[in-house]
Write a protein that holds these residues in place. Sequence first.
Motif, PDB file in Angstrom:
ATOM      1  N   ALA A 149      11.200  48.988  59.214  1.00 58.36           N
ATOM      2  CA  ALA A 149      10.885  47.820  58.390  1.00 58.36           C
ATOM      3  C   ALA A 149      11.428  46.545  59.007  1.00 58.36           C
ATOM      4  O   ALA A 149      10.774  45.490  58.987  1.00 58.36           O
ATOM      5  N   GLY A 150      12.646  46.618  59.566  1.00 57.67           N
ATOM      6  CA  GLY A 150      13.204  45.434  60.217  1.00 57.67           C
ATOM      7  C   GLY A 150      12.398  45.016  61.429  1.00 57.67           C
ATOM      8  O   GLY A 150      12.178  43.818  61.662  1.00 57.67           O
ATOM      9  N   CYS A 151      11.943  46.002  62.198  1.00 61.63           N
ATOM     10  CA  CYS A 151      11.104  45.678  63.359  1.00 61.63           C
ATOM     11  C   CYS A 151       9.788  45.056  62.922  1.00 61.63           C
ATOM     12  O   CYS A 151       9.335  44.058  63.490  1.00 61.63           O
ATOM     13  N   GLY A 152       9.162  45.640  61.888  1.00 66.57           N
ATOM     14  CA  GLY A 152       7.908  45.078  61.383  1.00 66.57           C
ATOM     15  C   GLY A 152       8.094  43.713  60.763  1.00 66.57           C
ATOM     16  O   GLY A 152       7.235  42.831  60.903  1.00 66.57           O
ATOM     17  N   ARG A 153       9.223  43.508  60.090  1.00 66.52           N
ATOM     18  CA  ARG A 153       9.483  42.199  59.492  1.00 66.52           C
ATOM     19  C   ARG A 153       9.671  41.138  60.568  1.00 66.52           C
ATOM     20  O   ARG A 153       9.134  40.029  60.469  1.00 66.52           O
ATOM     21  N   ALA A 154      10.443  41.474  61.602  1.00 65.21           N
ATOM     22  CA  ALA A 154      10.708  40.484  62.649  1.00 65.21           C
ATOM     23  C   ALA A 154       9.457  40.159  63.439  1.00 65.21           C
ATOM     24  O   ALA A 154       9.248  39.003  63.836  1.00 65.21           O
ATOM     25  N   ARG A 155       8.614  41.175  63.660  1.00 68.22           N
ATOM     26  CA  ARG A 155       7.451  40.955  64.519  1.00 68.22           C
ATOM     27  C   ARG A 155       6.215  40.493  63.755  1.00 68.22           C
ATOM     28  O   ARG A 155       5.379  39.779  64.314  1.00 68.22           O
ATOM     29  N   VAL A 156       6.063  40.883  62.500  1.00 65.42           N
ATOM     30  CA  VAL A 156       4.820  40.599  61.779  1.00 65.42           C
ATOM     31  C   VAL A 156       5.070  39.786  60.509  1.00 65.42           C
ATOM     32  O   VAL A 156       4.498  38.705  60.336  1.00 65.42           O
ATOM     33  N   ALA A 164      -1.510  39.284  64.442  1.00 59.32           N
ATOM     34  CA  ALA A 164      -2.002  39.942  65.653  1.00 59.32           C
ATOM     35  C   ALA A 164      -1.030  39.761  66.817  1.00 59.32           C
ATOM     36  O   ALA A 164      -0.807  40.694  67.607  1.00 59.32           O
ATOM     37  N   ARG A 165      -0.435  38.567  66.931  1.00 60.78           N
ATOM     38  CA  ARG A 165       0.549  38.362  67.997  1.00 60.78           C
ATOM     39  C   ARG A 165       1.765  39.261  67.797  1.00 60.78           C
ATOM     40  O   ARG A 165       2.316  39.811  68.748  1.00 60.78           O
ATOM     41  N   GLY A 166       2.193  39.415  66.558  1.00 59.49           N
ATOM     42  CA  GLY A 166       3.344  40.263  66.291  1.00 59.49           C
ATOM     43  C   GLY A 166       3.060  41.728  66.519  1.00 59.49           C
ATOM     44  O   GLY A 166       3.972  42.506  66.832  1.00 59.49           O
ATOM     45  N   ALA A 167       1.791  42.125  66.373  1.00 54.24           N
ATOM     46  CA  ALA A 167       1.439  43.540  66.549  1.00 54.24           C
ATOM     47  C   ALA A 167       1.436  43.954  68.011  1.00 54.24           C
ATOM     48  O   ALA A 167       1.464  45.158  68.299  1.00 54.24           O
ATOM     49  N   GLN A 168       1.407  43.002  68.927  1.00 56.32           N
ATOM     50  CA  GLN A 168       1.417  43.354  70.346  1.00 56.32           C
ATOM     51  C   GLN A 168       2.780  43.949  70.722  1.00 56.32           C
ATOM     52  O   GLN A 168       3.808  43.304  70.590  1.00 56.32           O
ATOM     53  N   GLY A 169       2.776  45.189  71.188  1.00 56.94           N
ATOM     54  CA  GLY A 169       4.007  45.864  71.572  1.00 56.94           C
ATOM     55  C   GLY A 169       4.758  46.489  70.425  1.00 56.94           C
ATOM     56  O   GLY A 169       5.833  47.078  70.631  1.00 56.94           O
ATOM     57  N   LEU A 170       4.230  46.390  69.201  1.00 50.97           N
ATOM     58  CA  LEU A 170       4.921  46.978  68.054  1.00 50.97           C
ATOM     59  C   LEU A 170       4.980  48.502  68.129  1.00 50.97           C
ATOM     60  O   LEU A 170       6.049  49.080  67.841  1.00 50.97           O
ATOM     61  N   PRO A 171       3.908  49.207  68.486  1.00 53.65           N
ATOM     62  CA  PRO A 171       4.021  50.681  68.573  1.00 53.65           C
ATOM     63  C   PRO A 171       5.085  51.122  69.573  1.00 53.65           C
ATOM     64  O   PRO A 171       5.861  52.053  69.301  1.00 53.65           O
ATOM     65  N   GLU A 172       5.140  50.483  70.735  1.00 49.08           N
ATOM     66  CA  GLU A 172       6.150  50.848  71.727  1.00 49.08           C
ATOM     67  C   GLU A 172       7.557  50.561  71.206  1.00 49.08           C
ATOM     68  O   GLU A 172       8.497  51.356  71.430  1.00 49.08           O
ATOM     69  N   ALA A 173       7.728  49.437  70.501  1.00 44.21           N
ATOM     70  CA  ALA A 173       9.039  49.115  69.943  1.00 44.21           C
ATOM     71  C   ALA A 173       9.453  50.134  68.896  1.00 44.21           C
ATOM     72  O   ALA A 173      10.628  50.515  68.809  1.00 44.21           O
ATOM     73  N   LEU A 174       8.494  50.606  68.110  1.00 39.82           N
ATOM     74  CA  LEU A 174       8.814  51.614  67.105  1.00 39.82           C
ATOM     75  C   LEU A 174       9.177  52.948  67.749  1.00 39.82           C
ATOM     76  O   LEU A 174      10.058  53.666  67.258  1.00 39.82           O
ATOM     77  N   ASP A 175       8.496  53.301  68.839  1.00 39.76           N
ATOM     78  CA  ASP A 175       8.851  54.540  69.542  1.00 39.76           C
ATOM     79  C   ASP A 175      10.278  54.477  70.067  1.00 39.76           C
ATOM     80  O   ASP A 175      11.053  55.433  69.915  1.00 39.76           O
ATOM     81  N   ALA A 176      10.630  53.368  70.707  1.00 36.76           N
ATOM     82  CA  ALA A 176      12.000  53.226  71.209  1.00 36.76           C
ATOM     83  C   ALA A 176      12.997  53.216  70.068  1.00 36.76           C
ATOM     84  O   ALA A 176      14.114  53.765  70.179  1.00 36.76           O
TER      85      ALA A 176
END
Length: 658
Positions: free
Chosen positions: A608-615, A500-512
């Motif tokens: 995938a790299g963003c999701g791996r690093a954050r989640v 849950a902590r990693g999911a915070q800001g993940l959609p915005e990071a994926l958009d960028a």
Amino acid sequence: MTAVTDQDHTERPDRRGDTSCDDDRPERDDREHGHPGEDGRGAAGPSGEGGHDTAGGPLREGRTGPAGPARRTGTDASPWDDGLIARRMTGNGGEGPFAGAESRGPGPQAVPPLAYDTTLRLRLEALRELVGSSRTRLDNRTLAEAGRVLQEAAVRRRLSGQHTVVAIAGATGSGKSQLFNALAGVPISETGVRRPTTAAPIACSWSDGAASLIERLGIPPRLRRRPLQATVDADERLRGLVLVDLPDHDSAAVQHREQVDRVLALVDAVIWVVDPEKYADAMLHERYLRPMAAHAEVMFVVLNQIDRLPGEAAEQVLDDLRRLLDEDGIALGEYGEPGTTVLALSALTGDGVGDLREALARFVVERGAPARRISADVDVAAARLWPVYATRRRAGLSEEAREEFSDRLADAVGATAAGEAAERAWLRNANRACGTPWLRLWRWCQDRGDPITGRQLLRGQPDEEITARQRVEQAVRTVADRASAGLPAPWAQAVREAAARGAQGLPEALDALAVRAGLPPGRPPRPGWWPVAVLVQASMTLLQFVGGLWLLGQIIGVVPPNLGVPVLLMVIGIVGGPLIEWSCRMAARGPARRYGQEAERRLREAAAGCGRARVLDPVAAELLRYLEVREQYGRVVGVGAGAGTVTGVGTGARIGGG
């Protein structure tokens, strides 16, 4: 000074007509004002002997009353006088009131501390590390029992290793105090029909050096005794025994039951005394024996009062008692196997008391009871921690779950659509470069109002953005549920919180990320044959212009009439231009597809790299911490690191339970 029981505020006359506390006031006043007592000293000296303590027992032999030798001073005190014996003060050679100070002999002998074997030391060290590494994941209440075991193990290790503390526990009327007196060879603990008779624990030490052990039990000096010297001399193997008589575990007084529970948690071993009427009492089995099943090797169960059973009834009751103990999960020490010793005796007649004394002698000589008690405590603490450290289900993240999570993120960021857009942009660019001028002019007019699609991705509409965010949140919940499935509740919660902590800001990071990694700036790259095709297409256009001008010149009359050549040039240019465009389009499909696939792959890898690093990495870190404490727990239990395995910890983990 002799001991008095906690409930006695007025001294009970002993069997020889001892005076009450009221008669003690003048002598006490003398002592308080510094006047010499009848023994010629400012404070009353050691008492005369031969009297009885408040529990009804005579004092140890060697002390004298009025007709005996003079009272001993500190220089001729017995080696038993190590400060554990509270002594009664006398005056004029007779028994007098109770003084408030102890008479001490030579200093206590130094005794070596308890030494644990390597296995127990490693288990305690593993438990200490387990508790330390779990404090951020588990609440203090869950770790309280393990912390208590570590504390008591550390305290017991600093105390004497030459003494074994054995408590005698039992229900009201079971005769435990009578058995206590029988083992000591002297009436120390008060017996009688009044219930409860024993109001506070009484300790009896067979040798010097046990003061710190008895102080650990919270037994004051006035409740510390010595056995009859003849009893000690009769069996030297009992030297090192510290026997404690406890109040009734079923006493109506709450403080009595609290004292029983407190002392039972500190002694090295316990003798449970049952009688033919209460040996099957549910309170005894459910509250004490069953929870202490792991301590079978440091327990004795004694069926007392067999003199009341006729014929073979004693053996039948003893067999039924063994059956009940087996149902409680208590291993019985029969046929040379380690476990609880079960005996039948009569403390009143002495029948069977010798067998118990012999078993106690072997038990004390081994000097292994303290370590076995601590080891059993570790077993109990580990069993209580089992639900928060181990399950029998497989848990963790599989490769399939990680790939599915990456695919969900790629779908949310639009990787497939981005690849298709890149492929169309490449084809459009090829058509523009290799197409006929007339077709290019028409497409230019058609696309004039449209944005350039080959340079960057179009930003989605608000409803599309909402859908993408929901996809990301769903992907995170799914991977968190799969990673935490099968884990104990605290660790499953830690995994979900990490996700849950990693999911915070993940959609915005994926958009960028989609904007940066979707398509490179500028036009797509061109293959090597592209300039040749452009040159040939320009030649076809040139042939059309040349043929047209030639015909125009013939019409005007500037050029001599000759329709064949200009018409042929125009036909070649008109037919060759679309033919070349079609050929280039066919040839561009492969590079365009590869270009689109590369754009999709690049965006998928970035997502995938963003999701791996954050989640995934935080989730894998929690799973790795769980693996570490699981292996530590395995060492506490004594099964090594085989309690579970983890693979793929860097990008997710699989934990094998067992």
